[in-house]
Design a protein around this motif. Structure first.
Motif, PDB file in Angstrom:
ATOM      1  N   TRP A   8       0.813  -1.214   0.000  1.00  0.00           N
ATOM      2  CA  TRP A   8       0.000   0.000   0.000  1.00  0.00           C
ATOM      3  C   TRP A   8       0.850   1.270   0.000  1.00  0.00           C
ATOM      4  O   TRP A   8       0.312   2.361   0.094  1.00  0.00           O
ATOM      5  CB  TRP A   8      -0.950  -0.006   1.203  1.00  0.00           C
ATOM      6  N   VAL A  20      -1.622   6.542   1.826  1.00  0.00           N
ATOM      7  CA  VAL A  20      -1.404   5.191   1.321  1.00  0.00           C
ATOM      8  C   VAL A  20      -1.904   5.135  -0.115  1.00  0.00           C
ATOM      9  O   VAL A  20      -2.769   5.927  -0.523  1.00  0.00           O
ATOM     10  CB  VAL A  20      -2.115   4.114   2.168  1.00  0.00           C
ATOM     11  N   ARG A  21      -1.357   4.186  -0.867  1.00  0.00           N
ATOM     12  CA  ARG A  21      -1.756   3.986  -2.262  1.00  0.00           C
ATOM     13  C   ARG A  21      -1.994   2.498  -2.469  1.00  0.00           C
ATOM     14  O   ARG A  21      -1.070   1.729  -2.724  1.00  0.00           O
ATOM     15  CB  ARG A  21      -0.645   4.481  -3.188  1.00  0.00           C
ATOM     16  N   PRO A  22      -3.257   2.056  -2.313  1.00  0.00           N
ATOM     17  CA  PRO A  22      -3.538   0.609  -2.342  1.00  0.00           C
ATOM     18  C   PRO A  22      -3.024  -0.064  -3.607  1.00  0.00           C
ATOM     19  O   PRO A  22      -3.374   0.331  -4.720  1.00  0.00           O
ATOM     20  CB  PRO A  22      -5.065   0.557  -2.258  1.00  0.00           C
ATOM     21  N   TRP A  23      -2.182  -1.076  -3.403  1.00  0.00           N
ATOM     22  CA  TRP A  23      -1.636  -1.901  -4.476  1.00  0.00           C
ATOM     23  C   TRP A  23      -0.982  -1.062  -5.583  1.00  0.00           C
ATOM     24  O   TRP A  23      -0.961  -1.449  -6.743  1.00  0.00           O
ATOM     25  CB  TRP A  23      -2.723  -2.805  -5.059  1.00  0.00           C
TER      26      TRP A  23
END
Length: 395
Positions: free
Chosen positions: A185, A223-226
């Protein structure tokens, strides 16, 4: 060759092919007719024949990187991975050498061929690119492979624009410096400086505020999911008013939300550098300083790009935008449609010129027209730089 080019220009493929073949019979050492026949077959979707012509053209043009690049991509489409690797690797022998996109393409090819060491090396080289459309997928691949750990990052964005509706120039920009994990993430902590100022706003007895007009210093988490196109963030700090007559200099600024940034390019015609381009941007955020309002917008640009992204390119596009908020402020609730052009120079700079028609969703106050027209000119400059905390991850 001149007869062949003229026939190709007017769309007479059969005559063009005949004269390119005659050119080969007259001078089989010249690479040009072989390459042109490759493009004719590629346009006709005969990729096996196109690959054969490009290969013969490349053999006769030892310094031509473009024909090797084209051959490599055709072989990728034909799923001839080993041959595609050889074609793209041969670019290294030309005077121009690899581009960052070549390195990224080779990285994926090495990966599919389970040549893991070479794949990692190529992904690392691509991840160092200043072109984010190359660097970002390379970094995502490295993170999936567990090869990149924590990085220090610095990113910035400047987007001053002029709008004819208010005859107003608005300056906007931000700087962020922080640390980001290489996990799925990509959690990050950072400091941020965000500045907005326009040329028309005033404060006091004759208040007329058209933009935020503040410098905001904050700390944030995101956060940066995936490693996808969506970011979730929260920031807290202070906003310093840039309006001269504002009696309160500093105000607390807390905000949180999500934003989306995504772009897709699709080549329209194999032998020409024309691409269909889709740009999507959206943001939904809660702002304590703006009466705890939730404000959101979504932007879509759909157009055609001529040129090479990261070098020089020209876009013609249609544009749609919608804004909404939770408190019912009419100026936050509007829809816009229109179009424009964009000049892209290098990987960091874009100049937009747009003509728009808009409409407020609710009925605005007396004296404000519900429908409006606007011309906008915007200069955008953005960048992002990474430095691995573990230097070995960069080598």
């Amino acid at each position: 060759m001149n007869v062949a080019y003229a026939a190709k220009q007017r769309g007479d493929t059969a005559v063009a092919r005949d004269y390119f073949l005659r050119a080969i019979a007259a001078d089989s050492a010249s690479p040009a007719p072989f390459i042109e026949l490759g493009y004719l077959d590629l346009a006709g979707n005969n990729k096996p024949a196109a690959a054969d012509w490009f290969e013969k053209g490349a053999a006769r043009a030892p310094e031509d990187a473009n024909v090797r690049r084209q051959l490599g991509y055709v072989l990728i489409d034909l799923r001839r991975t080993a041959d595609a690797i050889k074609a793209l690797e041969s670019i290294a022998t030309t005077p121009s050498g690899y581009t960052d996109r070549d390195r990224l393409a080779l990285a994926y090819l090495y990966d599919s061929a389970t040549r893991n060491g070479e794949a990692l090396e190529a992904f690392r080289a691509a991840a160092a690119s200043t072109d984010t459309s190359v660097a970002n997928p390379a970094r995502r691949a490295l993170r999936v492979k567990g090869d990149v750990g924590t990085v220090l990052f610095s990113e910035g964005y400047l987007a001053p624009f002029y709008q004819t509706r208010f005859e107003n120039a608005i300056g906007f920009g931000f700087l962020r410096h922080g640390i980001e994990s290489g996990s799925a993430w990509a959690p990050a902590a950072y400091t941020s400086l965000r500045v907005t100022r326009d040329s028309k706003s005033t404060f006091g007895a004759q208040s007329r505020v058209l933009s935020d007009n503040a410098a905001i210093l904050a700390g944030g988490l995101r956060v940066r999911p995936w490693h996808g196109p969506v970011w979730l963030y929260a920031e807290a700090g202070g906003a310093y008013s840039l309006l001269a007559d504002d009696s309160v200099s500093w105000r607390r600024d807390v905000r949180a939300g999500a934003y989306v940034i995504a772009q897709d390019e699709r080549r329209l015609y194999p032998a020409a550098n024309w691409k269909l381009v889709t740009d999507v941007a959206a943001d939904v955020s809660w702002y304590e300083r703006f009466d705890k309002n939730v404000i959101g917008y979504a932007l879509l640009r759909e157009g055609v790009r001529v040129g090479t992204t990261g070098k020089v390119a020209f876009d013609v596009f249609g544009r749609g935008w919608v804004g909404y908020d939770s408190r019912g402020d009419f100026f936050n609730r509007a829809v816009e449609g229109g179009g424009g052009v964009a000049l892209r120079v290098g990987p960091h700079f874009v100049l937009f010129t747009e003509g728009l028609y808009g409409r407020f969703m609710p009925q605005p106050p007396a004296g404000v027209k519900r429908r409006y027209q606007d011309w906008r000119v915007t200069a955008v400059w953005g960048w992002r730089a990474l430095k691995p905390v573990n230097e070995e991850a960069r080598r």
